[in-house]
Motif scaffolding. Sequence first.
Motif, PDB file in Angstrom:
ATOM      1  N   PRO A  44       0.832  -1.206   0.000  1.00  0.00           N
ATOM      2  CA  PRO A  44       0.000   0.000   0.000  1.00  0.00           C
ATOM      3  C   PRO A  44       0.862   1.249   0.000  1.00  0.00           C
ATOM      4  O   PRO A  44       2.034   1.223   0.363  1.00  0.00           O
ATOM      5  N   THR A  45       0.261   2.359  -0.433  1.00  0.00           N
ATOM      6  CA  THR A  45       0.998   3.620  -0.441  1.00  0.00           C
ATOM      7  C   THR A  45       1.330   4.027   0.993  1.00  0.00           C
ATOM      8  O   THR A  45       0.435   4.149   1.824  1.00  0.00           O
ATOM      9  N   PRO A  46       2.581   4.213   1.316  1.00  0.00           N
ATOM     10  CA  PRO A  46       2.943   4.565   2.696  1.00  0.00           C
ATOM     11  C   PRO A  46       2.486   5.971   3.031  1.00  0.00           C
ATOM     12  O   PRO A  46       2.474   6.866   2.168  1.00  0.00           O
ATOM     13  N   PRO A  47       2.103   6.226   4.262  1.00  0.00           N
ATOM     14  CA  PRO A  47       1.702   7.576   4.669  1.00  0.00           C
ATOM     15  C   PRO A  47       2.904   8.498   4.757  1.00  0.00           C
ATOM     16  O   PRO A  47       4.062   8.071   4.702  1.00  0.00           O
ATOM     17  N   VAL A  48       2.604   9.784   4.914  1.00  0.00           N
ATOM     18  CA  VAL A  48       3.649  10.807   4.971  1.00  0.00           C
ATOM     19  C   VAL A  48       3.837  11.233   6.423  1.00  0.00           C
ATOM     20  O   VAL A  48       2.864  11.608   7.099  1.00  0.00           O
ATOM     21  N   HIS A  74      -2.245  10.398   5.858  1.00  0.00           N
ATOM     22  CA  HIS A  74      -2.583   9.549   4.719  1.00  0.00           C
ATOM     23  C   HIS A  74      -3.103  10.350   3.535  1.00  0.00           C
ATOM     24  O   HIS A  74      -3.014   9.898   2.406  1.00  0.00           O
ATOM     25  N   TRP A  75      -3.640  11.515   3.765  1.00  0.00           N
ATOM     26  CA  TRP A  75      -4.107  12.408   2.699  1.00  0.00           C
ATOM     27  C   TRP A  75      -4.531  13.725   3.335  1.00  0.00           C
ATOM     28  O   TRP A  75      -4.634  13.846   4.559  1.00  0.00           O
ATOM     29  N   ALA A  76      -4.794  14.703   2.462  1.00  0.00           N
ATOM     30  CA  ALA A  76      -5.257  16.021   2.920  1.00  0.00           C
ATOM     31  C   ALA A  76      -6.691  16.224   2.453  1.00  0.00           C
ATOM     32  O   ALA A  76      -7.056  15.846   1.334  1.00  0.00           O
ATOM     33  N   HIS A  77      -7.494  16.846   3.320  1.00  0.00           N
ATOM     34  CA  HIS A  77      -8.909  17.049   3.009  1.00  0.00           C
ATOM     35  C   HIS A  77      -9.332  18.421   3.518  1.00  0.00           C
ATOM     36  O   HIS A  77      -9.003  18.809   4.643  1.00  0.00           O
ATOM     37  N   THR A  78     -10.017  19.168   2.667  1.00  0.00           N
ATOM     38  CA  THR A  78     -10.502  20.494   3.043  1.00  0.00           C
ATOM     39  C   THR A  78     -11.988  20.433   3.366  1.00  0.00           C
ATOM     40  O   THR A  78     -12.773  19.872   2.590  1.00  0.00           O
ATOM     41  N   SER A  79     -12.376  21.020   4.496  1.00  0.00           N
ATOM     42  CA  SER A  79     -13.784  21.036   4.887  1.00  0.00           C
ATOM     43  C   SER A  79     -14.052  22.235   5.782  1.00  0.00           C
ATOM     44  O   SER A  79     -13.254  22.561   6.665  1.00  0.00           O
ATOM     45  N   GLU A  80     -15.180  22.882   5.519  1.00  0.00           N
ATOM     46  CA  GLU A  80     -15.620  23.990   6.372  1.00  0.00           C
ATOM     47  C   GLU A  80     -16.890  23.614   7.129  1.00  0.00           C
ATOM     48  O   GLU A  80     -17.652  24.486   7.556  1.00  0.00           O
ATOM     49  N   MET A  81     -17.110  22.311   7.303  1.00  0.00           N
ATOM     50  CA  MET A  81     -18.278  21.847   8.049  1.00  0.00           C
ATOM     51  C   MET A  81     -18.023  22.013   9.548  1.00  0.00           C
ATOM     52  O   MET A  81     -16.914  21.774  10.040  1.00  0.00           O
ATOM     53  N   ALA A  82     -19.053  22.399  10.279  1.00  0.00           N
ATOM     54  CA  ALA A  82     -18.927  22.521  11.729  1.00  0.00           C
ATOM     55  C   ALA A  82     -18.722  21.172  12.382  1.00  0.00           C
ATOM     56  O   ALA A  82     -18.085  21.066  13.436  1.00  0.00           O
ATOM     57  N   TYR A 135     -17.568  13.045   7.191  1.00  0.00           N
ATOM     58  CA  TYR A 135     -16.857  13.131   5.919  1.00  0.00           C
ATOM     59  C   TYR A 135     -15.382  12.716   6.023  1.00  0.00           C
ATOM     60  O   TYR A 135     -14.634  12.883   5.066  1.00  0.00           O
ATOM     61  N   LEU A 136     -15.003  12.219   7.164  1.00  0.00           N
ATOM     62  CA  LEU A 136     -13.610  11.814   7.370  1.00  0.00           C
ATOM     63  C   LEU A 136     -13.503  10.290   7.417  1.00  0.00           C
ATOM     64  O   LEU A 136     -14.386   9.618   7.952  1.00  0.00           O
ATOM     65  N   LEU A 137     -12.395   9.775   6.854  1.00  0.00           N
ATOM     66  CA  LEU A 137     -12.128   8.326   6.872  1.00  0.00           C
ATOM     67  C   LEU A 137     -11.075   7.949   7.906  1.00  0.00           C
ATOM     68  O   LEU A 137     -10.940   6.783   8.265  1.00  0.00           O
ATOM     69  N   GLY A 138     -10.319   8.918   8.382  1.00  0.00           N
ATOM     70  CA  GLY A 138      -9.236   8.655   9.329  1.00  0.00           C
ATOM     71  C   GLY A 138      -7.886   8.859   8.674  1.00  0.00           C
ATOM     72  O   GLY A 138      -7.678   8.498   7.509  1.00  0.00           O
ATOM     73  N   GLY A 139      -6.970   9.456   9.409  1.00  0.00           N
ATOM     74  CA  GLY A 139      -5.624   9.675   8.899  1.00  0.00           C
ATOM     75  C   GLY A 139      -5.460  10.947   8.098  1.00  0.00           C
ATOM     76  O   GLY A 139      -4.386  11.198   7.535  1.00  0.00           O
ATOM     77  N   GLU A 140      -6.500  11.794   8.022  1.00  0.00           N
ATOM     78  CA  GLU A 140      -6.424  12.995   7.204  1.00  0.00           C
ATOM     79  C   GLU A 140      -5.702  14.138   7.909  1.00  0.00           C
ATOM     80  O   GLU A 140      -5.723  14.243   9.142  1.00  0.00           O
ATOM     81  N   LEU A 141      -5.121  15.012   7.104  1.00  0.00           N
ATOM     82  CA  LEU A 141      -4.761  16.347   7.537  1.00  0.00           C
ATOM     83  C   LEU A 141      -5.946  17.223   7.109  1.00  0.00           C
ATOM     84  O   LEU A 141      -6.132  17.507   5.923  1.00  0.00           O
ATOM     85  N   ALA A 188      -2.122  20.189  -0.155  1.00  0.00           N
ATOM     86  CA  ALA A 188      -2.577  18.888  -0.653  1.00  0.00           C
ATOM     87  C   ALA A 188      -1.622  18.341  -1.698  1.00  0.00           C
ATOM     88  O   ALA A 188      -1.329  17.141  -1.726  1.00  0.00           O
ATOM     89  N   ARG A 189      -1.124  19.221  -2.578  1.00  0.00           N
ATOM     90  CA  ARG A 189      -0.169  18.781  -3.598  1.00  0.00           C
ATOM     91  C   ARG A 189       1.133  18.312  -2.953  1.00  0.00           C
ATOM     92  O   ARG A 189       1.735  17.309  -3.383  1.00  0.00           O
ATOM     93  N   ALA A 190       1.588  18.974  -1.925  1.00  0.00           N
ATOM     94  CA  ALA A 190       2.813  18.563  -1.231  1.00  0.00           C
ATOM     95  C   ALA A 190       2.644  17.192  -0.591  1.00  0.00           C
ATOM     96  O   ALA A 190       3.554  16.349  -0.620  1.00  0.00           O
ATOM     97  N   VAL A 191       1.457  16.966   0.010  1.00  0.00           N
ATOM     98  CA  VAL A 191       1.188  15.644   0.585  1.00  0.00           C
ATOM     99  C   VAL A 191       1.244  14.584  -0.500  1.00  0.00           C
ATOM    100  O   VAL A 191       1.848  13.516  -0.328  1.00  0.00           O
ATOM    101  N   TRP A 192       0.623  14.892  -1.652  1.00  0.00           N
ATOM    102  CA  TRP A 192       0.631  13.918  -2.753  1.00  0.00           C
ATOM    103  C   TRP A 192       2.046  13.657  -3.248  1.00  0.00           C
ATOM    104  O   TRP A 192       2.427  12.519  -3.514  1.00  0.00           O
ATOM    105  N   GLN A 193       2.857  14.703  -3.370  1.00  0.00           N
ATOM    106  CA  GLN A 193       4.235  14.537  -3.841  1.00  0.00           C
ATOM    107  C   GLN A 193       5.051  13.673  -2.878  1.00  0.00           C
ATOM    108  O   GLN A 193       5.799  12.777  -3.299  1.00  0.00           O
TER     109      GLN A 193
END
Length: 491
Positions: A8-12, A39-47, A52-58, A129-134
Amino acid sequence: MPDPAVPPTPPVPLDALLARADLGLRRIAGPADPAVVVHWAHTSEMADPYPYLLGGELLLSAGVHVPDGAGAGYFDAYVSRIVAAGGAALGFGVAPVHDTVPAALVEACEMHGLPLLEVPPRTTFSAVARAVWQLMAQARTAELRRVTEAQQSLAAAAARPDPVPSVLQQLARRLGGRAVLYGPEGTRIAAAGPDPGEETRTALAKLAEVVRPSGQEPSDARPSSASDTVAGLRLVAHALGNGEGFVLGTAAPQRDAGDHTIASVAAVLLSLLTGERHSGSGAGRSSALVRLLLGAAPAEVAPLLGGDRWRVVHGRPDGRAAPDPVAASALGAALGSSLVDVSGEVVRVLVPDGRTVERVPGWTLGVSAAAAPRDWPAADTQAARALARARATRTPVLRHGDRPALADLVPPHDADAHARALLAPIERSPALVDTLRTWLSLHGSWDRTAVALDVHRNTVRQRIARCASLLDADLDDPDVRMELWFALRRT
């Protein structure tokens, strides 16, 4: 389903993201733990971002959702929901909504142990998000390279004369820990890597029992693998897929993304090296053995083995170590036969006549002529002589010639009588007979005869001189040599 052969893709690591000078991120709350990964970056402005989260997000937010006059209660509920969803960290942008990170948010993240990053105005969320992907792409490339190199080294180790110890050594090296192969009875067959200590050894042996089938339950009644952590080491047990009860155990200080793939490759190779081929021929071999034990002649049971004519192959590993049963099985598999016998430093394999015996890396082979069952003892002798000549001449494979010889022109009874009479003075000394035969077959070479017999060249000289004396013959005379060789071929 993902390919199990691809890690699997290793986390950062979060620290790697903070180290990016182009982003300018700054940790202002939460633990400075190097083990925190994204594990990935996610943008959200929800209170409430929980659904909407799976776990491991920034999680990235500019605080649009924050109501005017929000206090500690609001931020406490907000951060607790992120933590409950398994979020790795929170990145808060200080523009365009807020000039600074709210102090109540800093306190909430500190209390709940959630890393809080300040995202400067010049850094966009898409850049983060692009930096996380890189970083993930770089880590994945490095991990794929590591796994590929490990697979290649494991495959090369499996082709060595001592395949099981070699595979375990490579596995232990690649994992940076300990690798152990347990037998069907729970005994340790082989191990490699540093000894982790009594506590870990005991725990790993117990873990192996969790995955080993008992033989009294369905094959799928037990898991194929199990894991545990003892003394800071990650323990994993893999049941080998041959159904024979072998188990691979590993103990490593950490568990990287590709380690499971590397261990799985090793488990597959060890399954092939330790497993018996299950086919219809297995029942035939069992039946042939029973009939031999009950008094049947070899000619009667040969058809059960799958052919009427066979070749005997004698093999000896090029190294000094004597072959073990697993190495012998690996040689048999390379030659296409499971009829294998380990006899001292030599492995004997019975190969069907229709199968070509090719060179096997790490082995020196002597091959007999094709023979019917009644002639198998003679074929065994032919293979032994061919192996001795192969070792003396450093030839990987040497085959006994099966063309008609001069001896075939003499009636066997007369030839045997002549041979017994000629060799009578030395017949009570097998060492003299073997030395004379080997010396003549190697054209009187002292050095090559010494190599073939594993003795000193002076010992060869002394034995040949003793033969000349007892036989009262001039061994430099080619006619005498020819006659002696004729006689030795009859014994």
